[in-house]
Scaffold this active site. Structure first.
Site, mmCIF file in Angstrom:
data_model
loop_
_atom_site.group_PDB
_atom_site.id
_atom_site.type_symbol
_atom_site.label_atom_id
_atom_site.label_comp_id
_atom_site.label_asym_id
_atom_site.label_seq_id
_atom_site.Cartn_x
_atom_site.Cartn_y
_atom_site.Cartn_z
ATOM 1 N N THR A 70 -1.364 0.212 -2.070
ATOM 2 C CA THR A 70 -2.183 1.099 -2.904
ATOM 3 C C THR A 70 -3.064 0.274 -3.830
ATOM 4 O OG1 THR A 70 -0.503 2.830 -2.834
ATOM 5 C CG2 THR A 70 -2.088 2.931 -4.660
ATOM 6 N N ASN A 137 -0.515 6.015 9.248
ATOM 7 C CA ASN A 137 0.877 6.243 8.872
ATOM 8 C C ASN A 137 1.434 7.564 9.387
ATOM 9 O OD1 ASN A 137 -1.266 6.591 6.806
ATOM 10 N ND2 ASN A 137 0.262 7.872 5.810
ATOM 11 N N GLN A 165 0.694 -0.365 7.860
ATOM 12 C CA GLN A 165 1.594 0.080 8.921
ATOM 13 C C GLN A 165 1.612 -0.847 10.136
ATOM 14 O OE1 GLN A 165 3.755 2.471 8.858
ATOM 15 N NE2 GLN A 165 3.145 3.552 7.011
ATOM 16 N N SER A 183 1.559 -4.157 2.466
ATOM 17 C CA SER A 183 2.660 -3.638 1.663
ATOM 18 C C SER A 183 3.949 -4.208 2.236
ATOM 19 C CB SER A 183 2.655 -2.112 1.764
ATOM 20 O OG SER A 183 3.663 -1.594 0.956
ATOM 21 N N ALA A 184 4.733 -4.902 1.404
ATOM 22 C CA ALA A 184 5.909 -5.609 1.917
ATOM 23 C C ALA A 184 6.976 -4.673 2.486
ATOM 24 C CB ALA A 184 6.518 -6.455 0.802
ATOM 25 N N HIS A 185 7.131 -3.497 1.872
ATOM 26 C CA HIS A 185 8.293 -2.677 2.258
ATOM 27 C C HIS A 185 8.152 -2.003 3.614
ATOM 28 C CE1 HIS A 185 6.881 1.506 1.187
ATOM 29 N NE2 HIS A 185 6.004 0.817 0.498
ATOM 30 N N THR A 221 2.147 -10.582 -15.082
ATOM 31 C CA THR A 221 3.121 -11.559 -14.569
ATOM 32 C C THR A 221 3.478 -11.210 -13.131
ATOM 33 O OG1 THR A 221 3.955 -11.873 -16.791
ATOM 34 C CG2 THR A 221 5.419 -12.547 -14.996
ATOM 35 N N CYS A 306 4.246 10.220 1.382
ATOM 36 C CA CYS A 306 3.621 10.413 0.080
ATOM 37 C C CYS A 306 3.288 11.881 -0.151
ATOM 38 C CB CYS A 306 2.344 9.589 -0.027
ATOM 39 S SG CYS A 306 2.493 7.974 0.716
HETATM 40 N N1 PMP Z 1 -1.624 2.578 3.325
HETATM 41 C C1 PMP Z 1 -0.866 3.061 4.301
HETATM 42 C C2 PMP Z 1 -1.426 3.189 5.680
HETATM 43 C C3 PMP Z 1 0.458 3.444 4.034
HETATM 44 O O1 PMP Z 1 1.210 3.938 5.003
HETATM 45 C C4 PMP Z 1 0.951 3.302 2.721
HETATM 46 C C5 PMP Z 1 2.368 3.740 2.374
HETATM 47 N N2 PMP Z 1 2.630 5.073 2.701
HETATM 48 C C6 PMP Z 1 0.116 2.783 1.741
HETATM 49 C C7 PMP Z 1 -1.173 2.429 2.076
HETATM 50 C C8 PMP Z 1 0.565 2.602 0.323
HETATM 51 O O2 PMP Z 1 1.507 1.575 0.246
HETATM 52 P P1 PMP Z 1 2.326 1.359 -1.096
HETATM 53 O O3 PMP Z 1 3.063 2.627 -1.350
HETATM 54 O O4 PMP Z 1 3.237 0.221 -0.777
HETATM 55 O O5 PMP Z 1 1.372 1.056 -2.169
#
Ligand code: PMP
Length: 361
Positions: A70, A137, A165, A183-185, A221, A306
């Site tokens: 994001t 996504n 993704q 995005s790491a997760h 930081t 989301c």
């Molecule tokens: N872009 C895409 C295509 C995503 O799937 C997501 C997470 N749903 C995001 C951006 C946002 O990632 P984050 O929540 O890690 O900021």
């Protein structure tokens, strides 16, 4: 055992990321401090930065660590001085970053309309950046990035790609792309960390100002532990292994269609991420399905995580021309690399139960 089929929302932390973070927890020091404690933390962050840069064939200085995709998307789009063109199926964090964005339509399978893009690019005169995600996504649809890059070169515009993704799930797709959001997760790292990888040095305006960290492009930081986990997960993120997941997804779709011919798979004529399927169970609202699957021990989601908390029609599916009644009955199933052998049977059993119960209401 509960079946977790929501990898596009977030993937479990991989053991390498956990190990890197546990080791990092034993350290003290702010990377901006000049004493040896700070320098040690700095050295670890720079090692992680180098690893992320190498993965994308970029320079270390081009990696700006952020709190996730994001924020990376905001830095890329809001930081860019010029007009931005985004596809109609971008994640909200791209779509909402710039109110003055120009939206390029997509076809019925959710792929960017390259003819429409070209006519938007013909309108020269202003510095321009095109933002097209690697894979969606909600639908898993993979965008024709090579063609987007070709057009961008022809019209001398920059390309940004939200690759949240796609990293690890698709083979290298970033050739010719200037900015990549991560995005790491989504790839086995921790939540709350990511990066904007600048493969081309484009002057961007900082969105967070203050201490001057990250070459003054992102003050604050650094998320030291998160960065360690991110780099460790990225090292493990390989695109092999996903072909088998793709076959499992395809078998799931074929068997579900055999069992319940009324099921509708959305965007399944396009190239998709191997782990994603978006399916509509006509007459049963997405939220009802998600809750029923959950009660039966299977975690799926309604479109993007989301927006699944808020029940609102998917902007992505609307852009593809999917009727609202169908979109409102769709759930997203997104698989990981390791899947139990009875996954399909369990899923089909629960699906049939929900469908039958809904029919008797
Ligand atoms: N872009 C895409 C295509 C995503 O799937 C997501 C997470 N749903 C995001 C951006 C946002 O990632 P984050 O929540 O890690 O900021």
């Amino acid at each position: 055992m509960t079946l977790y089929l929501d990898y596009n929302a977030t993937a479990p932390l991989c053991k390498e990321a956990r190990k890197a973070m546990e080791e990092g927890m034993t350290l003290v020091g702010n990377a901006s401090s000049v004493h040896q404690f700070g320098r040690h933390v700095r050295q670890k962050i720079e090692q992680a930065r180098l690893e992320v840069a190498n993965f994308f064939n970029a320079k270390s200085a081009g990696v700006i660590f952020t709190s996730g995709a994001t924020e990376a998307n905001h830095l890329a789009l809001c930081g860019f001085q010029g007009r931005v063109i985004v596809s109609a199926v971008e994640h909200d964090s791209v779509d909402q970053a710039r109110p003055d964005r120009i939206v390029c339509p997509v076809d019925r399978q959710g792929r960017i309309d390259l003819t429409a893009l070209e006519s938007l690019l013909k309108d020269k005169g202003q510095r321009t950046m095109v933002s097209v995600m690697a894979a969606n996504n909600e639908t898993g649809v993979v965008q024709p990035l090579a063609q987007v890059v070709e057009l961008a070169k022809q019209y001398e515009v920059f390309v940004h790609c939200d690759a949240a993704q796609a990293v690890g799930r698709l083979p290298s797709f970033w050739e010719g792309i200037d900015l990549v959001s991560l995005s790491a997760h989504k790839l086995g790292g921790p939540q709350g960390v990511g990066a904007l990888v600048m493969r081309t040095e484009i002057p961007l305006k900082a969105q967070l100002r203050g201490g001057g960290q990250e070459r003054s492009l992102r003050s604050g930081t650094e998320n030291f532990l998160g960065i360690l986990g991110f780099a460790a997960a990225l090292k493990e993120a390989k695109s092999d292994g996903w072909a088998a997941v793709g076959r499992l997804r395809d078998t799931l779709e074929v068997r579900l269609k055999e069992q319940q011919p009324e099921v509708v798979f959305l965007a399944n004529e396009a190239l998709r991420l191997p782990n994603t399927t978006l399916m509509a169970m006509k007459g049963v609202q997405s939220a009802t399905q998600v809750m029923s699957f959950d009660l039966a021990g299977i975690a799926v989601s309604a479109g993007s995580a989301c927006s699944s908390g808020k029940v609102k029609p998917s902007r992505v599916l609307a852009a593809m021309g999917v009727p609202e009644e169908l979109a409102g009955c769709s759930i997203r199933v997104s698989l990981g690399l390791a899947n139990p052998p009875d996954l399909i049977d369990r899923f089909l059993g629960v699906w049939a139960g929900i469908y039958e119960r809904a029919g008797t209401l």
